[in-house]
Design a protein around this motif. Structure first.
Motif, PDB file in Angstrom:
ATOM      1  N   LEU A  49       0.814  -1.218   0.000  1.00 40.56           N
ATOM      2  CA  LEU A  49       0.000   0.000   0.000  1.00 40.56           C
ATOM      3  C   LEU A  49       0.845   1.265   0.000  1.00 40.56           C
ATOM      4  CD1 LEU A  49      -2.926  -0.928   2.390  1.00 40.56           C
ATOM      5  CD2 LEU A  49      -3.070  -0.450  -0.047  1.00 40.56           C
ATOM      6  N   SER A  50       2.070   1.179   0.508  1.00 43.09           N
ATOM      7  CA  SER A  50       2.920   2.362   0.519  1.00 43.09           C
ATOM      8  C   SER A  50       3.985   2.309  -0.574  1.00 43.09           C
ATOM      9  CB  SER A  50       3.564   2.542   1.899  1.00 43.09           C
ATOM     10  OG  SER A  50       4.231   1.381   2.293  1.00 43.09           O
ATOM     11  N   ALA A  51       3.857   1.356  -1.488  1.00 46.21           N
ATOM     12  CA  ALA A  51       4.815   1.245  -2.595  1.00 46.21           C
ATOM     13  C   ALA A  51       4.718   2.464  -3.511  1.00 46.21           C
ATOM     14  CB  ALA A  51       4.540  -0.017  -3.404  1.00 46.21           C
ATOM     15  N   GLU A  52       5.844   2.821  -4.121  1.00 47.20           N
ATOM     16  CA  GLU A  52       5.836   3.934  -5.068  1.00 47.20           C
ATOM     17  C   GLU A  52       5.148   3.540  -6.366  1.00 47.20           C
ATOM     18  OE1 GLU A  52       9.502   5.999  -5.660  1.00 47.20           O
ATOM     19  OE2 GLU A  52      10.032   5.852  -3.532  1.00 47.20           O
ATOM     20  N   ASP A  53       5.147   2.261  -6.678  1.00 48.09           N
ATOM     21  CA  ASP A  53       4.577   1.753  -7.922  1.00 48.09           C
ATOM     22  C   ASP A  53       3.041   1.745  -7.836  1.00 48.09           C
ATOM     23  OD1 ASP A  53       3.538  -0.108  -9.893  1.00 48.09           O
ATOM     24  OD2 ASP A  53       5.604  -0.751 -10.193  1.00 48.09           O
ATOM     25  N   ALA A  54       2.404   2.536  -8.694  1.00 47.84           N
ATOM     26  CA  ALA A  54       0.939   2.641  -8.689  1.00 47.84           C
ATOM     27  C   ALA A  54       0.289   1.298  -9.019  1.00 47.84           C
ATOM     28  CB  ALA A  54       0.483   3.710  -9.678  1.00 47.84           C
ATOM     29  N   GLY A  55       0.938   0.476  -9.838  1.00 47.17           N
ATOM     30  CA  GLY A  55       0.398  -0.837 -10.185  1.00 47.17           C
ATOM     31  C   GLY A  55       0.320  -1.756  -8.971  1.00 47.17           C
ATOM     32  N   VAL A  56       1.325  -1.675  -8.110  1.00 45.38           N
ATOM     33  CA  VAL A  56       1.345  -2.478  -6.880  1.00 45.38           C
ATOM     34  C   VAL A  56       0.245  -1.999  -5.939  1.00 45.38           C
ATOM     35  CG1 VAL A  56       2.686  -3.020  -4.800  1.00 45.38           C
ATOM     36  CG2 VAL A  56       3.770  -3.129  -7.047  1.00 45.38           C
ATOM     37  N   ARG A  57       0.136  -0.679  -5.755  1.00 46.91           N
ATOM     38  CA  ARG A  57      -0.908  -0.137  -4.870  1.00 46.91           C
ATOM     39  C   ARG A  57      -2.293  -0.527  -5.374  1.00 46.91           C
ATOM     40  NH1 ARG A  57       2.231   4.631  -5.425  1.00 46.91           N
ATOM     41  NH2 ARG A  57       0.525   5.522  -6.645  1.00 46.91           N
ATOM     42  N   SER A  58      -2.483  -0.437  -6.675  1.00 46.58           N
ATOM     43  CA  SER A  58      -3.772  -0.792  -7.273  1.00 46.58           C
ATOM     44  C   SER A  58      -4.080  -2.277  -7.105  1.00 46.58           C
ATOM     45  CB  SER A  58      -3.752  -0.413  -8.760  1.00 46.58           C
ATOM     46  OG  SER A  58      -4.906  -0.880  -9.406  1.00 46.58           O
ATOM     47  N   ALA A  59      -3.083  -3.125  -7.305  1.00 46.08           N
ATOM     48  CA  ALA A  59      -3.277  -4.567  -7.119  1.00 46.08           C
ATOM     49  C   ALA A  59      -3.667  -4.857  -5.669  1.00 46.08           C
ATOM     50  CB  ALA A  59      -2.015  -5.340  -7.505  1.00 46.08           C
ATOM     51  N   CYS A  60      -3.010  -4.188  -4.723  1.00 47.31           N
ATOM     52  CA  CYS A  60      -3.325  -4.387  -3.300  1.00 47.31           C
ATOM     53  C   CYS A  60      -4.779  -4.047  -3.006  1.00 47.31           C
ATOM     54  CB  CYS A  60      -2.429  -3.514  -2.426  1.00 47.31           C
ATOM     55  SG  CYS A  60      -0.740  -4.080  -2.318  1.00 47.31           S
ATOM     56  N   THR A  61      -5.216  -2.883  -3.460  1.00 48.85           N
ATOM     57  CA  THR A  61      -6.594  -2.486  -3.154  1.00 48.85           C
ATOM     58  C   THR A  61      -7.596  -3.365  -3.884  1.00 48.85           C
ATOM     59  OG1 THR A  61      -6.447  -0.709  -4.798  1.00 48.85           O
ATOM     60  CG2 THR A  61      -6.076  -0.096  -2.499  1.00 48.85           C
ATOM     61  N   ASP A  62      -7.285  -3.782  -5.096  1.00 51.13           N
ATOM     62  CA  ASP A  62      -8.189  -4.692  -5.825  1.00 51.13           C
ATOM     63  C   ASP A  62      -8.363  -6.007  -5.060  1.00 51.13           C
ATOM     64  OD1 ASP A  62      -8.450  -2.862  -7.863  1.00 51.13           O
ATOM     65  OD2 ASP A  62      -7.162  -3.936  -9.286  1.00 51.13           O
ATOM     66  N   ILE A  63      -7.257  -6.560  -4.585  1.00 51.46           N
ATOM     67  CA  ILE A  63      -7.310  -7.838  -3.862  1.00 51.46           C
ATOM     68  C   ILE A  63      -8.048  -7.669  -2.535  1.00 51.46           C
ATOM     69  CG2 ILE A  63      -5.915  -9.613  -2.731  1.00 51.46           C
ATOM     70  CD1 ILE A  63      -3.741  -8.989  -4.943  1.00 51.46           C
TER      71      ILE A  63
END
Length: 170
Positions: A49-63
């Motif tokens: 959730l605190s990653a700089e990568d928007a794709g990682v943050r988005s994957a986290c919230t989707d999951i």
């Protein structure tokens, strides 16, 4: 793909796995979610959730939304454990401070699902979760409203636009 790329690919893979699980029967989905949660699924989201990568943050919230839409008690039970509290604080911090409005919308939905009393299981976990949330996390969530520096003397909020204070125009 080394460290960060492998980490990013792991989150994207997990999101795909959750997409693939959608056509399963509710019983199979429940078994899938419970199995992943028992293997520490929620523990990986603190850094994600605190990653700089928007794709990682988005994957986290989707999951997180997938699991919440299916069974909110899984995340509530995790938050009630000692290690789950910092995940909730990360979500609140990102909701308040992230620049990405899409991320904020998803985090708002996650918190709404967690606090939705109509979906809360009618047992001790529900009451315990709400008590812990209001005792430990409500101040963080309301901090923008509680901070006196964010308000004018007349009680209206101060908005900062382009680094300028107040309503001055150039």
């Amino acid at each position: 793909g080394g460290g960060l790329e492998g980490w990013r690919n792991g989150f994207l893979f997990l999101r795909e796995l959750f997409e693939i699980s959608k056509p399963l029967s509710p019983t199979q989905q429940m078994a899938f979610y419970r199995s992943l949660c028992s293997q520490g699924l929620f523990g990986i989201f603190q850094g994600g959730l605190s990653a700089e990568d928007a794709g990682v943050r988005s994957a986290c919230t989707d999951i997180l939304l997938c699991t919440l839409n299916h069974d909110p008690s899984l995340l509530r039970e995790y938050v009630l454990k000692e290690s789950g509290g910092s995940l909730l604080l990360r979500m609140i911090h990102a909701l308040l401070h992230a620049q990405d409005t899409g991320l904020k919308a998803q985090l708002g939905e996650i918190l709404r699902c967690l606090l939705d009393s109509s979906s809360l299981e009618l047992n001790q976990t529900r009451d315990e979760f709400l008590n812990v949330f209001y005792d430990k996390y409500m101040d963080s969530l309301l901090s923008p409203f509680l901070n006196e520096e964010g308000w004018n003397e007349d009680g209206t909020p101060k908005f900062q636009e382009d680094g300028k204070e107040g309503g001055e125009e150039s």
